[in-house]
Write a protein that holds these residues in place. Structure first.
Motif, short mmCIF file in Angstrom:
data_model
loop_
_atom_site.label_atom_id
_atom_site.label_comp_id
_atom_site.label_asym_id
_atom_site.label_seq_id
_atom_site.Cartn_x
_atom_site.Cartn_y
_atom_site.Cartn_z
N SER A 1 0.81 -1.22 0.00
CA SER A 1 0.00 0.00 0.00
C SER A 1 0.85 1.28 0.00
CB SER A 1 -0.95 0.01 1.20
OG SER A 1 -0.22 0.08 2.40
N ASP A 2 2.15 1.16 0.25
CA ASP A 2 3.02 2.34 0.24
C ASP A 2 3.48 2.62 -1.19
OD1 ASP A 2 6.04 3.51 0.57
OD2 ASP A 2 4.72 4.16 2.20
N TRP A 3 3.47 3.88 -1.58
CA TRP A 3 3.79 4.24 -2.96
C TRP A 3 5.24 3.95 -3.34
CZ3 TRP A 3 7.50 7.79 -4.16
CH2 TRP A 3 7.95 8.60 -3.11
N SER A 4 6.17 4.00 -2.37
CA SER A 4 7.57 3.80 -2.71
C SER A 4 7.98 2.31 -2.76
CB SER A 4 8.48 4.54 -1.74
OG SER A 4 8.28 4.07 -0.43
N THR A 5 7.19 1.44 -2.17
CA THR A 5 7.52 0.01 -2.19
C THR A 5 6.54 -0.81 -3.03
OG1 THR A 5 6.32 -0.30 -0.12
CG2 THR A 5 8.70 0.05 0.03
N ARG A 6 5.47 -0.19 -3.47
CA ARG A 6 4.49 -0.89 -4.31
C ARG A 6 5.15 -1.24 -5.64
NH1 ARG A 6 0.15 2.89 -5.43
NH2 ARG A 6 -0.21 2.67 -3.20
N GLY A 7 4.94 -2.43 -6.12
CA GLY A 7 5.49 -2.85 -7.40
C GLY A 7 6.93 -3.35 -7.32
N GLN A 8 7.53 -3.33 -6.16
CA GLN A 8 8.89 -3.85 -5.99
C GLN A 8 8.81 -5.37 -5.78
OE1 GLN A 8 11.57 -1.71 -6.21
NE2 GLN A 8 10.15 -0.03 -6.48
N GLN A 9 9.88 -6.05 -6.03
CA GLN A 9 9.92 -7.51 -5.86
C GLN A 9 10.40 -7.84 -4.45
OE1 GLN A 9 12.44 -9.06 -8.91
NE2 GLN A 9 11.26 -8.14 -10.55
N ALA B 1 14.25 -1.05 -6.47
CA ALA B 1 14.82 -0.13 -7.46
C ALA B 1 15.96 0.72 -6.92
CB ALA B 1 13.72 0.76 -8.02
N GLY B 2 15.90 1.09 -5.65
CA GLY B 2 16.94 1.99 -5.13
C GLY B 2 17.07 1.89 -3.63
N PRO B 3 18.06 2.60 -3.08
CA PRO B 3 18.30 2.54 -1.64
C PRO B 3 17.16 3.14 -0.82
CG PRO B 3 19.82 4.08 -2.69
CD PRO B 3 19.06 3.40 -3.77
N ASP B 4 16.45 4.12 -1.38
CA ASP B 4 15.33 4.70 -0.65
C ASP B 4 14.22 3.67 -0.43
OD1 ASP B 4 16.65 7.11 -0.50
OD2 ASP B 4 15.67 7.93 -2.30
N ALA B 5 13.91 2.91 -1.46
CA ALA B 5 12.88 1.87 -1.33
C ALA B 5 13.31 0.81 -0.34
CB ALA B 5 12.58 1.25 -2.69
N ALA C 1 17.38 -8.02 3.79
CA ALA C 1 18.26 -8.65 2.81
C ALA C 1 17.87 -8.25 1.39
CB ALA C 1 18.23 -10.17 2.97
N LEU C 2 17.26 -7.08 1.25
CA LEU C 2 16.85 -6.60 -0.07
C LEU C 2 18.08 -6.18 -0.87
CD1 LEU C 2 13.74 -4.48 0.94
CD2 LEU C 2 13.74 -6.64 -0.30
N ARG C 3 18.08 -6.55 -2.13
CA ARG C 3 19.19 -6.17 -3.02
C ARG C 3 18.73 -5.05 -3.93
NH1 ARG C 3 20.08 -10.29 -6.58
NH2 ARG C 3 18.10 -11.21 -6.03
N LEU C 4 19.68 -4.26 -4.35
CA LEU C 4 19.38 -3.17 -5.28
C LEU C 4 19.47 -3.68 -6.71
CD1 LEU C 4 21.38 -0.27 -3.63
CD2 LEU C 4 18.98 -0.86 -3.33
N ALA C 5 18.52 -3.25 -7.52
CA ALA C 5 18.54 -3.64 -8.93
C ALA C 5 19.71 -2.95 -9.62
CB ALA C 5 17.22 -3.27 -9.60
N GLY C 6 20.49 -3.73 -10.30
CA GLY C 6 21.64 -3.18 -11.02
C GLY C 6 21.21 -2.71 -12.40
#
Length: 99
Positions: A39-47, A64-68, A88-93
């Motif tokens: 439901s949060d706009w910055s984490t919605r759609g992330q894997q 997508a990024g460190p903020d997310a 343990a989230l990884r950043l998309a390269g």
């Protein structure tokens, strides 16, 4: 005729040890964190995959990024009942072009 009767310390008299029930609290915490992340706009759609074990929330996947990544951890910490968060989230390269 003699009927054998088991001794009290044999298995027939010992009660069956209770089986550990699946921890409903961990499932509840994982579901709450996943709901808030979606439901949060910055984490919605992330894997992001959310699991919980002994009230420790484990976040895995790609963002997508460190903020997310940071927002996802903060959202998990805000859920009541969470005692720790393993981020343990990884950043998309950058995407490599196909050959």
């Amino acid at each position: 005729m003699l009927m054998p009767w088991p001794y009290p310390d044999e298995g027939a008299f010992r009660p069956e040890p209770p089986r550990p029930a699946p921890d409903d609290e961990d499932a509840r915490l994982a579901a709450l964190v996943a709901q808030r992340l979606s439901s949060d706009w910055s984490t919605r759609g992330q894997q992001i995959v959310v699991t919980a074990q002994n009230r420790v929330v484990i976040l895995t996947g790609v963002v997508a990024g460190p903020d997310a990544r940071q927002v996802a951890a903060e959202i998990a910490w805000d859920v009541r009942g969470v005692v720790d968060v393993c981020n343990a989230l990884r950043l998309a390269g950058p995407r490599r072009p196909r050959r």
